[in-house]
Design a protein around this motif. Structure first.
Motif, short mmCIF file in Angstrom:
data_model
loop_
_atom_site.label_atom_id
_atom_site.label_comp_id
_atom_site.label_asym_id
_atom_site.label_seq_id
_atom_site.Cartn_x
_atom_site.Cartn_y
_atom_site.Cartn_z
N THR A 7 0.83 -1.20 0.00
CA THR A 7 0.00 0.00 0.00
C THR A 7 0.86 1.25 0.00
N SER A 8 1.89 1.27 0.81
CA SER A 8 2.73 2.46 0.86
C SER A 8 3.48 2.65 -0.46
N THR A 9 3.85 1.57 -1.12
CA THR A 9 4.50 1.67 -2.43
C THR A 9 3.54 2.29 -3.43
N LEU A 10 2.28 1.85 -3.42
CA LEU A 10 1.27 2.42 -4.32
C LEU A 10 1.04 3.89 -3.99
N GLU A 11 0.94 4.21 -2.72
CA GLU A 11 0.74 5.60 -2.33
C GLU A 11 1.91 6.47 -2.76
N ILE A 12 3.11 5.95 -2.69
CA ILE A 12 4.29 6.70 -3.14
C ILE A 12 4.21 6.92 -4.65
N ALA A 13 3.83 5.88 -5.38
CA ALA A 13 3.72 6.00 -6.84
C ALA A 13 2.64 7.01 -7.22
N PRO A 21 -5.18 7.85 -10.85
CA PRO A 21 -5.61 7.22 -12.10
C PRO A 21 -6.60 6.07 -11.88
N MET A 22 -6.52 5.39 -10.76
CA MET A 22 -7.46 4.29 -10.51
C MET A 22 -8.86 4.85 -10.29
N GLN A 23 -8.98 5.96 -9.58
CA GLN A 23 -10.28 6.58 -9.39
C GLN A 23 -10.82 7.15 -10.69
N ARG A 24 -9.97 7.81 -11.46
CA ARG A 24 -10.41 8.39 -12.73
C ARG A 24 -10.83 7.30 -13.71
N PHE A 25 -10.05 6.22 -13.78
CA PHE A 25 -10.39 5.11 -14.66
C PHE A 25 -11.73 4.51 -14.25
N GLY A 26 -11.90 4.27 -12.95
CA GLY A 26 -13.14 3.68 -12.45
C GLY A 26 -14.35 4.53 -12.72
N GLY A 56 -14.99 -2.93 -7.42
CA GLY A 56 -13.77 -2.36 -6.86
C GLY A 56 -13.02 -1.49 -7.86
N VAL A 57 -13.02 -1.92 -9.12
CA VAL A 57 -12.38 -1.12 -10.18
C VAL A 57 -13.14 0.20 -10.33
N GLU A 58 -14.47 0.15 -10.39
CA GLU A 58 -15.26 1.36 -10.57
C GLU A 58 -15.14 2.30 -9.37
N ARG A 59 -14.90 1.78 -8.19
CA ARG A 59 -14.71 2.62 -7.00
C ARG A 59 -13.28 3.13 -6.88
N GLY A 60 -12.39 2.70 -7.78
CA GLY A 60 -11.00 3.14 -7.74
C GLY A 60 -10.19 2.43 -6.68
N GLN A 61 -10.63 1.25 -6.27
CA GLN A 61 -9.95 0.50 -5.23
C GLN A 61 -9.05 -0.60 -5.79
N ARG A 62 -9.17 -0.89 -7.07
CA ARG A 62 -8.38 -1.97 -7.69
C ARG A 62 -7.50 -1.40 -8.78
N LYS A 98 -11.91 8.28 -0.90
CA LYS A 98 -11.41 7.44 0.19
C LYS A 98 -10.88 6.13 -0.36
N ARG A 99 -9.74 5.70 0.15
CA ARG A 99 -9.13 4.44 -0.24
C ARG A 99 -8.87 3.64 1.02
N LYS A 100 -9.21 2.37 0.98
CA LYS A 100 -8.97 1.49 2.13
C LYS A 100 -7.55 1.00 2.12
#
Length: 100
Positions: A7-13, A21-26, A56-62, A98-100
């Protein structure tokens, strides 16, 4: 690898981008699906993806894989590139921020 490290690696990226981009794509995928009158369950069935994964994709969580983008594009009858034509300038709705 522990989940917190991933998670921290993703947050850093994502930190280097002015948008998620995950939220925008979703959000874009959801709008495209709805504009065609297709339910989330219908798109899941047509694409061979699990409805819970699609949600999960549509919510930007995946963080969706390229092969799954291609499967969704085929089910929506659009080129895969169309799914990446999301607006990076408009604000992300707070309910999606919000992201879990």
């Amino acid at each position: 690898m522990p989940k917190s490290t991933a998670t921290s690696t993703l947050e850093i990226a994502l930190g280097s981008l002015a948008y998620d981009p995950m939220q925008r794509f979703g959000l874009h995928l959801s709008e495209l699906r709805r504009s065609r009158g297709i339910s989330q369950e219908g798109l899941a069935l047509d694409s061979g993806l699990a409805r819970s994964y699609l949600g999960g994709v549509e919510r930007g969580q995946r963080n969706i894989a390229l092969v799954n983008i291609c499967r969704l594009a085929q089910a929506l009858d659009v080129p895969p590139s169309r799914l990446l034509e999301f607006d990076v300038s408009r604000p992300t709705p707070k309910s999606r921020a919000k992201r879990k």
